[in-house]
Design a protein around this motif. Structure first.
Motif, mmCIF file in Angstrom:
data_model
loop_
_atom_site.group_PDB
_atom_site.id
_atom_site.type_symbol
_atom_site.label_atom_id
_atom_site.label_comp_id
_atom_site.label_asym_id
_atom_site.label_seq_id
_atom_site.Cartn_x
_atom_site.Cartn_y
_atom_site.Cartn_z
ATOM 1 N N ILE A 199 0.936 -22.026 33.886
ATOM 2 C CA ILE A 199 0.343 -20.746 33.463
ATOM 3 C C ILE A 199 -1.175 -20.894 33.441
ATOM 4 O O ILE A 199 -1.703 -21.870 32.898
ATOM 5 C CB ILE A 199 0.809 -20.359 32.036
ATOM 6 C CG1 ILE A 199 2.344 -20.373 31.942
ATOM 7 C CG2 ILE A 199 0.264 -18.989 31.642
ATOM 8 C CD1 ILE A 199 2.874 -20.148 30.522
ATOM 9 N N ASP A 200 -1.873 -19.916 34.016
ATOM 10 C CA ASP A 200 -3.345 -19.916 33.916
ATOM 11 C C ASP A 200 -3.844 -18.518 33.608
ATOM 12 O O ASP A 200 -3.327 -17.535 34.134
ATOM 13 C CB ASP A 200 -3.999 -20.424 35.203
ATOM 14 C CG ASP A 200 -5.421 -20.911 34.945
ATOM 15 O OD1 ASP A 200 -5.625 -22.138 34.913
ATOM 16 O OD2 ASP A 200 -6.322 -20.057 34.729
ATOM 17 N N ARG A 201 -4.876 -18.454 32.788
ATOM 18 C CA ARG A 201 -5.433 -17.153 32.387
ATOM 19 C C ARG A 201 -6.171 -16.484 33.538
ATOM 20 O O ARG A 201 -6.356 -15.274 33.537
ATOM 21 C CB ARG A 201 -6.355 -17.320 31.176
ATOM 22 C CG ARG A 201 -7.555 -18.183 31.443
ATOM 23 C CD ARG A 201 -8.287 -18.548 30.151
ATOM 24 N NE ARG A 201 -8.743 -17.368 29.468
ATOM 25 C CZ ARG A 201 -9.008 -17.318 28.156
ATOM 26 N NH1 ARG A 201 -8.851 -18.392 27.414
ATOM 27 N NH2 ARG A 201 -9.432 -16.210 27.599
ATOM 28 N N SER A 231 -14.204 -25.726 35.216
ATOM 29 C CA SER A 231 -14.903 -26.970 35.564
ATOM 30 C C SER A 231 -14.625 -27.433 36.980
ATOM 31 O O SER A 231 -15.055 -28.522 37.347
ATOM 32 C CB SER A 231 -14.455 -28.083 34.607
ATOM 33 O OG SER A 231 -14.792 -27.758 33.289
ATOM 34 N N SER A 232 -13.874 -26.663 37.766
ATOM 35 C CA SER A 232 -13.361 -27.212 39.026
ATOM 36 C C SER A 232 -13.775 -26.394 40.248
ATOM 37 O O SER A 232 -12.979 -26.192 41.150
ATOM 38 C CB SER A 232 -11.834 -27.307 38.960
ATOM 39 O OG SER A 232 -11.432 -28.154 37.907
ATOM 40 N N HIS A 233 -15.025 -25.946 40.283
ATOM 41 C CA HIS A 233 -15.481 -25.183 41.450
ATOM 42 C C HIS A 233 -16.809 -25.756 41.945
ATOM 43 O O HIS A 233 -17.443 -26.564 41.272
ATOM 44 C CB HIS A 233 -15.650 -23.708 41.080
ATOM 45 C CG HIS A 233 -16.606 -23.485 39.945
ATOM 46 N ND1 HIS A 233 -16.235 -23.634 38.634
ATOM 47 C CD2 HIS A 233 -17.919 -23.173 39.924
ATOM 48 C CE1 HIS A 233 -17.277 -23.397 37.857
ATOM 49 N NE2 HIS A 233 -18.319 -23.133 38.620
ATOM 50 N N ALA A 292 -23.256 -22.589 38.174
ATOM 51 C CA ALA A 292 -23.134 -23.220 36.854
ATOM 52 C C ALA A 292 -21.669 -23.583 36.603
ATOM 53 O O ALA A 292 -20.756 -22.916 37.102
ATOM 54 C CB ALA A 292 -23.620 -22.265 35.767
ATOM 55 N N CYS A 293 -21.456 -24.635 35.863
ATOM 56 C CA CYS A 293 -20.114 -25.174 35.623
ATOM 57 C C CYS A 293 -20.123 -25.836 34.241
ATOM 58 O O CYS A 293 -21.184 -25.923 33.609
ATOM 59 C CB CYS A 293 -19.853 -26.191 36.738
ATOM 60 S SG CYS A 293 -18.177 -26.816 36.861
ATOM 61 N N MET A 294 -18.977 -26.300 33.763
ATOM 62 C CA MET A 294 -18.930 -26.907 32.415
ATOM 63 C C MET A 294 -18.328 -28.309 32.420
ATOM 64 O O MET A 294 -17.298 -28.537 33.068
ATOM 65 C CB MET A 294 -18.082 -26.034 31.486
ATOM 66 C CG MET A 294 -18.752 -24.750 31.087
ATOM 67 S SD MET A 294 -17.600 -23.660 30.211
ATOM 68 C CE MET A 294 -16.652 -22.980 31.551
HETATM 69 C C1 LIG Z 1 -21.093 -29.397 37.902
HETATM 70 C C2 LIG Z 1 -19.965 -30.380 37.809
HETATM 71 C C3 LIG Z 1 -19.968 -31.481 38.640
HETATM 72 C C4 LIG Z 1 -18.951 -32.420 38.580
HETATM 73 N N1 LIG Z 1 -18.983 -33.469 39.441
HETATM 74 C C5 LIG Z 1 -17.953 -34.333 39.466
HETATM 75 C C6 LIG Z 1 -17.911 -35.332 40.463
HETATM 76 O O1 LIG Z 1 -18.810 -35.410 41.316
HETATM 77 N N2 LIG Z 1 -16.849 -36.169 40.468
HETATM 78 C C7 LIG Z 1 -15.843 -36.077 39.564
HETATM 79 O O2 LIG Z 1 -14.907 -36.876 39.621
HETATM 80 N N3 LIG Z 1 -15.853 -35.119 38.606
HETATM 81 C C8 LIG Z 1 -16.879 -34.245 38.539
HETATM 82 N N4 LIG Z 1 -16.900 -33.250 37.616
HETATM 83 C C9 LIG Z 1 -15.851 -33.199 36.589
HETATM 84 C C10 LIG Z 1 -14.582 -32.530 37.071
HETATM 85 O O3 LIG Z 1 -14.858 -31.458 37.924
HETATM 86 C C11 LIG Z 1 -13.809 -32.105 35.831
HETATM 87 O O4 LIG Z 1 -13.544 -33.252 35.040
HETATM 88 C C12 LIG Z 1 -12.498 -31.442 36.163
HETATM 89 O O5 LIG Z 1 -12.675 -30.426 37.116
HETATM 90 C C13 LIG Z 1 -11.887 -30.891 34.885
HETATM 91 O O6 LIG Z 1 -10.677 -30.240 35.203
HETATM 92 P P1 LIG Z 1 -9.771 -29.616 34.058
HETATM 93 O O7 LIG Z 1 -8.447 -29.359 34.681
HETATM 94 O O8 LIG Z 1 -9.834 -30.446 32.825
HETATM 95 O O9 LIG Z 1 -10.497 -28.231 33.660
HETATM 96 P P2 LIG Z 1 -10.539 -26.844 34.468
HETATM 97 O O10 LIG Z 1 -10.580 -27.053 35.912
HETATM 98 O O11 LIG Z 1 -11.608 -26.007 33.830
HETATM 99 O O12 LIG Z 1 -9.122 -26.185 34.170
HETATM 100 C C14 LIG Z 1 -8.766 -25.627 32.929
HETATM 101 C C15 LIG Z 1 -7.870 -24.444 33.239
HETATM 102 O O13 LIG Z 1 -7.258 -23.992 32.036
HETATM 103 C C16 LIG Z 1 -7.151 -22.593 32.122
HETATM 104 N N5 LIG Z 1 -6.984 -22.081 30.757
HETATM 105 C C17 LIG Z 1 -7.825 -22.287 29.710
HETATM 106 N N6 LIG Z 1 -7.338 -21.694 28.593
HETATM 107 C C18 LIG Z 1 -6.169 -21.104 28.948
HETATM 108 C C19 LIG Z 1 -5.205 -20.334 28.227
HETATM 109 N N7 LIG Z 1 -5.346 -20.034 26.923
HETATM 110 N N8 LIG Z 1 -4.140 -19.863 28.901
HETATM 111 C C20 LIG Z 1 -3.952 -20.150 30.232
HETATM 112 N N9 LIG Z 1 -4.854 -20.874 30.944
HETATM 113 C C21 LIG Z 1 -5.935 -21.345 30.309
HETATM 114 C C22 LIG Z 1 -8.451 -22.175 32.792
HETATM 115 O O14 LIG Z 1 -8.386 -20.884 33.368
HETATM 116 C C23 LIG Z 1 -8.622 -23.266 33.823
HETATM 117 O O15 LIG Z 1 -8.064 -22.904 35.074
HETATM 118 C C24 LIG Z 1 -17.903 -32.272 37.634
HETATM 119 C C25 LIG Z 1 -17.884 -31.160 36.799
HETATM 120 C C26 LIG Z 1 -18.890 -30.209 36.880
HETATM 121 C C27 LIG Z 1 -18.851 -29.030 35.968
#
Ligand SMILES: Cc1cc2nc3c(=O)[nH]c(=O)nc-3n(C[C@H](O)[C@H](O)[C@H](O)COP(=O)(O)OP(=O)(O)OC[C@H]3O[C@@H](n4cnc5c(N)ncnc54)[C@H](O)[C@@H]3O)c2cc1C
Length: 406
Positions: free
Chosen positions: A42-44, A53-55, A341-343
């Motif tokens: 499920i994703d919002r 964080s993944s774009h 921008a990203c987080m």
């Molecule tokens: C600018 C930048 C550069 C980076 N560079 C690198 C790099 O060079 N190499 C590397 O290894 N890593 C890098 N990273 C880190 C890496 O991209 C992140 O660690 C990773 O993408 C995190 O993924 P995630 O699944 O934790 O979060 P996300 O990809 O943000 O996924 C979280 C998901 O949860 C969903 N969600 C949230 N709340 C809810 C809810 N209540 N109900 C349903 N869905 C929900 C959101 O919609 C989202 O799709 C970078 C990050 C950034 C921002």
């Protein structure tokens, strides 16, 4: 949103529900589906998307992990999994450009919370037999004249490093999961996860429906801090901080070929000892839009997904160019072709968190990747899926458990 310790009657039942389908959630869902589990993701929003964080076209990947040896098996598996996914889906996920980690010879510069990151990287490569070379400034210049060096640098060069395409990787894993029968609900927000404890089914309440599952994986990335319920928040929340980070694509007029994959490696350049004396970069992943992609990291100001400033000001691009790019890449012009921008979701020790919640033993938290998670995400998904289903295989995740709080 909350994770709490009681459940009420639920609708459809799954072996596992994955909340959040970014890097970590998409990988976990795919690996659960590959193991025959009945799963719901499920994703919002509608992943791959640009809200979390993944774009941003590319993420660095490298095999010798200066952040710690526990990550090496994850990234090794990730490379293998991306190649398998490429064969299954026909998408291009991993581009091995070679990678350089650069610093002045006498520097012990810190990166991702680890002092002397360059030498830690070299030592890790030696321990794991990862193919590499250590180059002096003349050796780097001979191979990569794009870098204007001071002359006192050393560089760790890893031929198998490169970049992974985050949007493509997420899409490929969701495609494979769907093809194997996983349900994927996008545009549906999870409002509560309720674990009754004692092995009972976990209830997942969204804005449109209610489901139950034997286990739930919360991979909510930067939304994680406000996702946790009160007991977990008390134990964990102070550990998570979210930071805005910016990616820049600068024009290289007349030198496009020098900034293409194959001609430019990915790089991590610590040109001074202070944390901000640093940038990392990539060749453009889009051959139609040649550019130097660069970014740095800031840990001064926190944000939240709800308040993040997504626009990037022209002043920010000018400052990035003046402080880091100018003089270090003479072929690159001040014109920013693109900015995003990203987080980052960061823990104090910059390590990952993969653990069940103290008050909800069938709810896994898998996230807070502290800005270095993408390269490990496919291997992380595999290891989480294997552990959840009690199957063999997958990397050891014990290093990512939270220390128990008295
Ligand atoms: C600018 C930048 C550069 C980076 N560079 C690198 C790099 O060079 N190499 C590397 O290894 N890593 C890098 N990273 C880190 C890496 O991209 C992140 O660690 C990773 O993408 C995190 O993924 P995630 O699944 O934790 O979060 P996300 O990809 O943000 O996924 C979280 C998901 O949860 C969903 N969600 C949230 N709340 C809810 C809810 N209540 N109900 C349903 N869905 C929900 C959101 O919609 C989202 O799709 C970078 C990050 C950034 C921002």
């Amino acid at each position: 949103m909350a994770v709490t310790g009681h459940a009420t009657q639920s609708g459809r039942h799954y072996d596992a529900i994955v909340v959040g389908l970014g890097a970590v959630g998409a990988a976990t869902l795919c690996q659960l589906a590959l193991r025959g589990a009945r799963v719901l993701g499920i994703d919002r929003f509608a992943p791959p998307h640009d809200r979390g964080s993944s774009h941003g076209e590319s993420r660095i990947t490298r095999l010798a992990i200066g952040e710690g040896d526990s990550y090496v098996p994850l990234v090794q598996r990730s490379h293998a999994i991306w190649r398998e996914l490429e064969a299954r889906t026909g998408r291009t996920l991993l581009t091995q450009t070679g990678g350089l980690v650069l610093a002045p010879r006498d520097s012990a510069a810190n990166h991702h919370g680890k002092p002397d990151f360059l030498r830690r990287t070299i030592a890790c490569a030696e321990r794991y037999g990862i193919r590499h070379e250590v180059l002096d400034a003349a050796g780097i210049r001979a191979r990569y004249p794009q870098f204007a060096l001071q002359g006192d640098e050393i560089g760790y060069f890893e031929p198998e490093a490169g970049f992974v395409r985050p949007e493509e990787a997420i899409a490929a894993q969701l495609d494979v999961a769907r093809a194997l029968g996983a349900e994927v609900h996008v545009g549906e927000r999870v409002d509560a996860v309720e674990d009754p404890g004692h092995g009972g089914a976990v209830a997942v309440q969204t804005d449109t429906a209610r489901y139950s599952a034997t286990q739930v994986v919360v991979a909510a990335g930067p939304w994680l801090p406000d996702f946790l319920g009160a007991p977990a928040r008390a134990a964990w929340q102070p550990d998570f901080e979210v930071y805005r980070q910016v990616m820049y694509w600068f024009d290289a007029p007349g030198a496009a070929a020098d900034f293409a994959p194959g001609r430019l490696p990915i790089f991590i350049w610590m040109y001074g000892d202070a944390q901000e004396d640093y940038m990392y970069g990539f060749p453009s992943a889009d051959p139609a839009r040649p550019a130097l992609k660069v970014a740095t990291e800031q840990y001064a100001v926190t944000t939240t997904p709800g308040t993040l400033r997504r626009e990037v000001g022209a002043d920010e691009a000018s400052a990035m160019y003046a402080s880091r790019v100018a003089g270090r890449f003479p072929q690159v012009a001040p014109r920013a072709l693109q900015t995003r921008a990203c987080m980052y979701t960061v823990t104090p020790d910059r390590h990952f968190v993969v653990d069940t919640l103290p008050d909800a033993p069938n709810v896994w938290i898998a996230s807070a990747c502290s800005g270095h998670g993408f390269k490990h995400s496919a291997g992380l998904g595999e290891a989480i899926a294997a552990q959840l289903l009690g199957r063999p295989g997958g990397a050891d995740l014990s290093a990512f458990r939270r220390p128990s709080r008295g």
